[in-house]
Motif scaffolding. Structure first.
Motif, PDB file in Angstrom:
ATOM      1  N   ALA A   3       0.863  -1.184   0.000  1.00 29.49           N
ATOM      2  CA  ALA A   3       0.000   0.000   0.000  1.00 29.49           C
ATOM      3  C   ALA A   3       0.902   1.238   0.000  1.00 29.49           C
ATOM      4  O   ALA A   3       1.965   1.235   0.605  1.00 29.49           O
ATOM      5  N   GLU A  14      -4.665   3.109  -2.143  1.00 28.01           N
ATOM      6  CA  GLU A  14      -4.559   2.174  -3.265  1.00 28.01           C
ATOM      7  C   GLU A  14      -4.404   3.038  -4.510  1.00 28.01           C
ATOM      8  O   GLU A  14      -5.190   3.971  -4.735  1.00 28.01           O
ATOM      9  N   ASP A  30       1.858  -4.652   8.635  1.00 28.94           N
ATOM     10  CA  ASP A  30       2.274  -4.615   7.226  1.00 28.94           C
ATOM     11  C   ASP A  30       3.271  -5.749   7.062  1.00 28.94           C
ATOM     12  O   ASP A  30       4.436  -5.615   7.427  1.00 28.94           O
ATOM     13  N   THR A  39      -1.824  -5.759   4.744  1.00 22.66           N
ATOM     14  CA  THR A  39      -1.724  -4.501   5.500  1.00 22.66           C
ATOM     15  C   THR A  39      -3.046  -4.278   6.227  1.00 22.66           C
ATOM     16  O   THR A  39      -4.121  -4.452   5.629  1.00 22.66           O
ATOM     17  N   SER A  49      -9.159  -1.560   8.674  1.00 24.54           N
ATOM     18  CA  SER A  49      -9.346  -1.829   7.252  1.00 24.54           C
ATOM     19  C   SER A  49      -8.206  -2.706   6.749  1.00 24.54           C
ATOM     20  O   SER A  49      -7.074  -2.594   7.221  1.00 24.54           O
ATOM     21  N   LEU A  51      -5.920  -4.301   3.501  1.00 24.90           N
ATOM     22  CA  LEU A  51      -5.472  -4.263   2.098  1.00 24.90           C
ATOM     23  C   LEU A  51      -4.675  -5.534   1.811  1.00 24.90           C
ATOM     24  O   LEU A  51      -3.932  -6.015   2.674  1.00 24.90           O
ATOM     25  N   GLY A  54      -1.719  -4.091  -1.553  1.00 24.21           N
ATOM     26  CA  GLY A  54      -1.955  -2.659  -1.775  1.00 24.21           C
ATOM     27  C   GLY A  54      -3.346  -2.323  -2.282  1.00 24.21           C
ATOM     28  O   GLY A  54      -3.588  -1.181  -2.676  1.00 24.21           O
ATOM     29  N   CYS A  55      -4.280  -3.301  -2.290  1.00 22.99           N
ATOM     30  CA  CYS A  55      -5.652  -3.027  -2.756  1.00 22.99           C
ATOM     31  C   CYS A  55      -6.626  -3.200  -1.594  1.00 22.99           C
ATOM     32  O   CYS A  55      -6.562  -4.193  -0.851  1.00 22.99           O
ATOM     33  N   TRP A  56      -7.556  -2.263  -1.486  1.00 25.86           N
ATOM     34  CA  TRP A  56      -8.537  -2.312  -0.405  1.00 25.86           C
ATOM     35  C   TRP A  56      -9.405  -3.553  -0.519  1.00 25.86           C
ATOM     36  O   TRP A  56      -9.949  -3.835  -1.581  1.00 25.86           O
ATOM     37  N   MET A  57      -9.572  -4.249   0.593  1.00 24.65           N
ATOM     38  CA  MET A  57     -10.427  -5.447   0.628  1.00 24.65           C
ATOM     39  C   MET A  57     -11.691  -5.211   1.443  1.00 24.65           C
ATOM     40  O   MET A  57     -12.781  -5.541   1.050  1.00 24.65           O
ATOM     41  N   SER A 164      -9.861 -11.558  -4.448  1.00 25.73           N
ATOM     42  CA  SER A 164      -9.451 -10.175  -4.691  1.00 25.73           C
ATOM     43  C   SER A 164      -9.351  -9.951  -6.196  1.00 25.73           C
ATOM     44  O   SER A 164      -9.935 -10.705  -6.971  1.00 25.73           O
ATOM     45  N   TYR A 230     -13.519   1.120  -2.641  1.00 23.36           N
ATOM     46  CA  TYR A 230     -12.913   0.448  -3.795  1.00 23.36           C
ATOM     47  C   TYR A 230     -12.726   1.439  -4.949  1.00 23.36           C
ATOM     48  O   TYR A 230     -13.443   2.446  -5.027  1.00 23.36           O
TER      49      TYR A 230
END
Ligand code: SPD
Length: 287
Positions: A3, A14, A30, A39, A49, A51, A54-57, A164, A230
């Motif tokens: 991230a 992201e 991390d 993360t 939250s 990730l 590096g992408c929000w889940m 994901s 997202y």
């Protein structure tokens, strides 16, 4: 991929196609697992939250926007509801939504990355909630692609894919052989559900995935909603079935049991969300 962080101002982002999707907060975890970068942050707006690469889940105060919409159209409409399968879903939110249905007797969850489960249980316990101690949940830490390849024909009433984005460990959850196996292991009156990305931020993956699912299943339709964290905030889930588009017709008894405790999903919301197919996507899907 990690991230992006701006430690001076406490922003975590992201980055997607030249746009930043960020939350203000501080990093709690991390670490690199055997599969991906995990993360977890404490965000000001949405609570803790997660990730992956590096992408929000997901996030404590936003996860229902995603999990209710992925799960309830399928669980409320399958003809029977004895046995279900989740591929992915390591944060536990999809399992929790499934297990709200008392009719469901057995839930297989197949998650490739044990660390996602362990860290979600520790830092995001409200997302899985009581699913983690529910006797009906059978957690299998292994590869979901192999699981669907090896499962027997007609095993499940519902098959849900909660992966994901299609890169890294989730890449194989968007291809033809995988979807063919999902259909094969589904009962004839069952329902298949998967997240199909954003019609804006992941436009070509979104369209190609729906087309592929439509090649395999007799009936398949995308549903549109919003998951504000997202990319683009505009998200989709696609439902498919064999004998009729049963995913469009939630069963009243189940709706009565579930809907009063839903934040987003209701039969009315669902009807509008299927109808909310953007015109340019409709043209692509029905040329
Ligand atoms: N770009 C984000 C796609 C995430 C889909 N899965 C989220 C997992 C929540 N259980």
């Amino acid at each position: 991929m990690q991230a992006s962080q701006d430690p001076l101002n406490n922003w975590i982002y992201e980055n997607h196609k030249g746009v930043r999707y960020g939350l203000k907060g501080k990093v709690l975890v991390d670490e690199r697992s055997s599969f991906q970068q995990i993360t977890i942050i404490e965000s000001e707006r949405y609570g803790k939250s997660l990730l992956l690469d590096g992408c929000w889940m997901t996030a404590e105060h936003q996860e229902r926007h995603y999990h209710e919409c992925l799960v309830q159209p399928a669980l409320c409409s399958s003809a029977e509801l004895s046995k279900a399968l989740i591929i992915g879903g390591g944060d536990g939110g999809t399992a929790r939504e499934c297990l709200r249905h008392k009719e469901l007797k057995y839930l297989d969850m197949v998650e490739i990355d044990l660390r996602v489960v362990e860290l979600s249980q520790k830092y995001l316990p409200t997302i899985g909630g009581s699913a983690w101690i529910d006797q009906r949940l059978h957690l299998n830490i292994c590869n979901g692609i192999d699981w669907v390849a090896n499962a027997l024909d007609g095993t499940y009433d519902v098959v849900i894919v909660d992966g994901s984005d299609p890169k890294g460990p989730a890449e194989g959850l968007f291809n033809k052989i995988f979807f063919e196996n999902c259909k094969r292991i589904l009962k004839p009156n069952g329902v298949f559900a998967t997240q199909t990305e954003s019609p804006e931020a992941f436009q070509s993956i979104h369209i190609e995935t729906i087309k592929l699912i439509r090649e395999i299943f007799e009936f398949a339709d995308p549903l549109y909603g919003s998951v504000p964290m997202y990319p683009s905030g505009w998200w989709s889930w696609t439902f498919a079935s064999i004998n009729s588009p049963r995913y469009k017709h939630p069963i009243k008894k189940r709706v009565d049991e579930i809907s009063k405790n839903c934040e987003i999903w209701s039969p009315r919301w669902q009807k509008g969300a299927f109808d909310a197919i953007p015109a340019f996507i409709e043209r692509e899907l029905n040329p």
